[in-house]
Write a protein that holds these residues in place. Structure first.
Motif, PDB file in Angstrom:
ATOM      1  N   SER A 233       0.809  -1.217   0.000  1.00  0.00           N
ATOM      2  CA  SER A 233       0.000   0.000   0.000  1.00  0.00           C
ATOM      3  C   SER A 233       0.844   1.270   0.000  1.00  0.00           C
ATOM      4  O   SER A 233       0.419   2.307  -0.497  1.00  0.00           O
ATOM      5  CB  SER A 233      -0.935   0.008   1.213  1.00  0.00           C
ATOM      6  OG  SER A 233      -0.170  -0.021   2.420  1.00  0.00           O
ATOM      7  N   ALA A 234       2.056   1.194   0.542  1.00  0.00           N
ATOM      8  CA  ALA A 234       2.923   2.370   0.599  1.00  0.00           C
ATOM      9  C   ALA A 234       4.319   2.007   0.092  1.00  0.00           C
ATOM     10  O   ALA A 234       5.239   1.791   0.885  1.00  0.00           O
ATOM     11  CB  ALA A 234       2.994   2.913   2.021  1.00  0.00           C
ATOM     12  N   PRO A 235       4.491   1.882  -1.217  1.00  0.00           N
ATOM     13  CA  PRO A 235       5.797   1.502  -1.756  1.00  0.00           C
ATOM     14  C   PRO A 235       6.849   2.568  -1.444  1.00  0.00           C
ATOM     15  O   PRO A 235       6.514   3.747  -1.288  1.00  0.00           O
ATOM     16  CB  PRO A 235       5.546   1.401  -3.265  1.00  0.00           C
ATOM     17  CG  PRO A 235       4.349   2.256  -3.509  1.00  0.00           C
ATOM     18  CD  PRO A 235       3.511   2.143  -2.280  1.00  0.00           C
ATOM     19  N   PRO A 236       8.106   2.168  -1.335  1.00  0.00           N
ATOM     20  CA  PRO A 236       9.173   3.128  -1.026  1.00  0.00           C
ATOM     21  C   PRO A 236       9.185   4.275  -2.035  1.00  0.00           C
ATOM     22  O   PRO A 236       9.075   4.068  -3.243  1.00  0.00           O
ATOM     23  CB  PRO A 236      10.443   2.280  -1.132  1.00  0.00           C
ATOM     24  CG  PRO A 236       9.980   0.874  -0.898  1.00  0.00           C
ATOM     25  CD  PRO A 236       8.608   0.817  -1.477  1.00  0.00           C
ATOM     26  N   THR A 237       9.315   5.471  -1.527  1.00  0.00           N
ATOM     27  CA  THR A 237       9.272   6.657  -2.379  1.00  0.00           C
ATOM     28  C   THR A 237      10.376   6.642  -3.421  1.00  0.00           C
ATOM     29  O   THR A 237      10.151   6.968  -4.595  1.00  0.00           O
ATOM     30  CB  THR A 237       9.393   7.928  -1.520  1.00  0.00           C
ATOM     31  OG1 THR A 237       8.367   7.925  -0.531  1.00  0.00           O
ATOM     32  CG2 THR A 237       9.267   9.179  -2.378  1.00  0.00           C
TER      33      THR A 237
ATOM     34  N   MET B  60      11.000   4.285 -10.782  1.00  0.00           N
ATOM     35  CA  MET B  60      10.145   3.641 -11.774  1.00  0.00           C
ATOM     36  C   MET B  60       9.435   4.674 -12.643  1.00  0.00           C
ATOM     37  O   MET B  60       9.328   4.499 -13.862  1.00  0.00           O
ATOM     38  CB  MET B  60       9.132   2.727 -11.080  1.00  0.00           C
ATOM     39  CG  MET B  60       9.760   1.516 -10.411  1.00  0.00           C
ATOM     40  SD  MET B  60       8.571   0.508  -9.499  1.00  0.00           S
ATOM     41  CE  MET B  60       7.528  -0.071 -10.822  1.00  0.00           C
ATOM     42  N   GLU B  61       8.944   5.725 -12.022  1.00  0.00           N
ATOM     43  CA  GLU B  61       8.244   6.760 -12.776  1.00  0.00           C
ATOM     44  C   GLU B  61       9.178   7.470 -13.734  1.00  0.00           C
ATOM     45  O   GLU B  61       8.775   7.888 -14.822  1.00  0.00           O
ATOM     46  CB  GLU B  61       7.608   7.773 -11.809  1.00  0.00           C
ATOM     47  CG  GLU B  61       6.409   7.233 -11.051  1.00  0.00           C
ATOM     48  CD  GLU B  61       5.301   6.776 -11.991  1.00  0.00           C
ATOM     49  OE1 GLU B  61       5.045   7.473 -13.001  1.00  0.00           O
ATOM     50  OE2 GLU B  61       4.700   5.716 -11.725  1.00  0.00           O
ATOM     51  N   TYR B  62      10.454   7.584 -13.355  1.00  0.00           N
ATOM     52  CA  TYR B  62      11.437   8.262 -14.199  1.00  0.00           C
ATOM     53  C   TYR B  62      11.676   7.476 -15.490  1.00  0.00           C
ATOM     54  O   TYR B  62      11.756   8.048 -16.580  1.00  0.00           O
ATOM     55  CB  TYR B  62      12.746   8.426 -13.428  1.00  0.00           C
ATOM     56  CG  TYR B  62      13.855   9.068 -14.232  1.00  0.00           C
ATOM     57  CD1 TYR B  62      13.906  10.455 -14.413  1.00  0.00           C
ATOM     58  CD2 TYR B  62      14.840   8.280 -14.827  1.00  0.00           C
ATOM     59  CE1 TYR B  62      14.914  11.038 -15.163  1.00  0.00           C
ATOM     60  CE2 TYR B  62      15.854   8.865 -15.587  1.00  0.00           C
ATOM     61  CZ  TYR B  62      15.890  10.237 -15.744  1.00  0.00           C
ATOM     62  OH  TYR B  62      16.888  10.805 -16.483  1.00  0.00           O
ATOM     63  N   TYR B  63      11.798   6.156 -15.357  1.00  0.00           N
ATOM     64  CA  TYR B  63      12.122   5.331 -16.517  1.00  0.00           C
ATOM     65  C   TYR B  63      10.888   4.847 -17.286  1.00  0.00           C
ATOM     66  O   TYR B  63      11.015   4.395 -18.433  1.00  0.00           O
ATOM     67  CB  TYR B  63      12.939   4.107 -16.087  1.00  0.00           C
ATOM     68  CG  TYR B  63      14.370   4.434 -15.756  1.00  0.00           C
ATOM     69  CD1 TYR B  63      15.292   4.735 -16.756  1.00  0.00           C
ATOM     70  CD2 TYR B  63      14.807   4.450 -14.438  1.00  0.00           C
ATOM     71  CE1 TYR B  63      16.607   5.044 -16.457  1.00  0.00           C
ATOM     72  CE2 TYR B  63      16.132   4.761 -14.124  1.00  0.00           C
ATOM     73  CZ  TYR B  63      17.024   5.059 -15.136  1.00  0.00           C
ATOM     74  OH  TYR B  63      18.316   5.357 -14.838  1.00  0.00           O
ATOM     75  N   LYS B  64       9.720   4.906 -16.662  1.00  0.00           N
ATOM     76  CA  LYS B  64       8.512   4.343 -17.268  1.00  0.00           C
ATOM     77  C   LYS B  64       8.191   4.908 -18.649  1.00  0.00           C
ATOM     78  O   LYS B  64       7.936   4.135 -19.588  1.00  0.00           O
ATOM     79  CB  LYS B  64       7.322   4.533 -16.330  1.00  0.00           C
ATOM     80  CG  LYS B  64       6.035   3.900 -16.839  1.00  0.00           C
ATOM     81  CD  LYS B  64       4.907   4.068 -15.836  1.00  0.00           C
ATOM     82  CE  LYS B  64       3.621   3.459 -16.352  1.00  0.00           C
ATOM     83  NZ  LYS B  64       2.501   3.657 -15.388  1.00  0.00           N
ATOM     84  N   PRO B  65       8.188   6.218 -18.865  1.00  0.00           N
ATOM     85  CA  PRO B  65       7.827   6.731 -20.204  1.00  0.00           C
ATOM     86  C   PRO B  65       8.751   6.223 -21.307  1.00  0.00           C
ATOM     87  O   PRO B  65       8.296   5.830 -22.377  1.00  0.00           O
ATOM     88  CB  PRO B  65       7.944   8.257 -20.024  1.00  0.00           C
ATOM     89  CG  PRO B  65       7.759   8.484 -18.570  1.00  0.00           C
ATOM     90  CD  PRO B  65       8.402   7.309 -17.898  1.00  0.00           C
TER      91      PRO B  65
END
Length: 253
Positions: free
Chosen positions: A41-45, A51-56
């Motif tokens: 529920s609270a993944p490490p920031t 992940m968000e940086y590389y996702k696109p």
């Protein structure tokens, strides 16, 4: 029943570990952590940001079109468009990395995990169909060991994906076997393109362990497929294969 199995497996791991720790005079404590929605529920920031940086960029690359398939390609026994395509890809790329001609190719149906869609085939589809980190290996095998391999197929009335082979199996007996357009010769040494998972005896292919020489190309299967698609594209061809009668099985499995 499931709880009993899980507990038994846990004891198989913990008891030897505890015994070793006692012998080494090491002390430790442990507790069970449930891996469920609460834990997630609270993944490490930091991880989320990474992940968000590389996702696109990853999504952009995965959507890259690598070829075109006129028809959807599925995998099913004893032969199918997709399994034949995979075996033919192994054979074609192995020929480019072998010092002498490769006689036939072999891969397993279990390593083909999805289908190619009709239309544009993306890099994502390659990863979905071939998700495992298997590499292309080229083996030299004595004819008697190749015969053992095909006898094991016949006994099960079940084969894996094969390239440059024409075989007919009836009620557990090999009626015909041609390799590289020649009748099988048990006195000949054959060169085989396959994957390292099968070389290790995976999917009950113990005969492959008897290879007298092994060349591990280090090329991942998905890269083999990408190279093969590039070869087809440069020749003006689409991603396609057919059920061509290379394998015929009759009788009970």
């Amino acid at each position: 029943m499931k709880r009993t199995i899980y507990l038994s497996l846990l004891l198989l791991v913990l008891v030897p570990a505890l015994t070793w720790a006692q012998e080494q005079k090491i002390s430790f404590t442990f507790s069970m952590v449930r891996i469920d929605s609460v834990y997630d529920s609270a993944p490490p920031t930091r991880v989320s940001r990474l992940m968000e940086y590389y996702k696109p960029e990853m999504e952009r690359r995965m959507m890259t079109v690598v070829g075109y398939a006129p028809l959807e390609m599925r995998s099913f026994r004893p032969q199918s468009p997709l399994s034949n395509f995979a075996a033919d890809a192994l054979l074609a790329v192995a020929q480019q990395h072998s010092k002498s001609p490769v006689d036939f190719s072999l891969t397993n149906f279990g390593g083909i995990r999805a289908s190619f869609p009709q239309g544009d085939v993306r890099l994502y589809d390659i990863y979905a169909v071939f998700p495992f980190e298997n590499t292309l290996v080229i083996l030299d095998m004595e004819g008697t060991d190749v015969q053992e391999l095909f006898n094991s197929f016949a006994l099960r009335n079940r084969v894996e994906a094969l390239g440059n082979v024409r075989a007919e199996i009836e009620n557990g007996v090999i009626r015909q076997l041609w390799i590289a357009d020649q009748p099988f010769d048990p006195n000949k040494r054959y060169r085989v393109a396959t994957i390292d998972f099968l070389l290790g005896g995976g999917d009950s292919m113990a005969a492959l362990r008897k290879a007298v020489a092994v060349q591990d190309t280090g090329i991942m299967v998905r890269d083999v497929v990408l190279q093969y698609i590039a070869m087809l594209t440069s020749a003006g061809k689409d991603i396609e294969a057919s059920v061509d009668g290379r394998i015929k099985i009759t009788g009970h499995e």
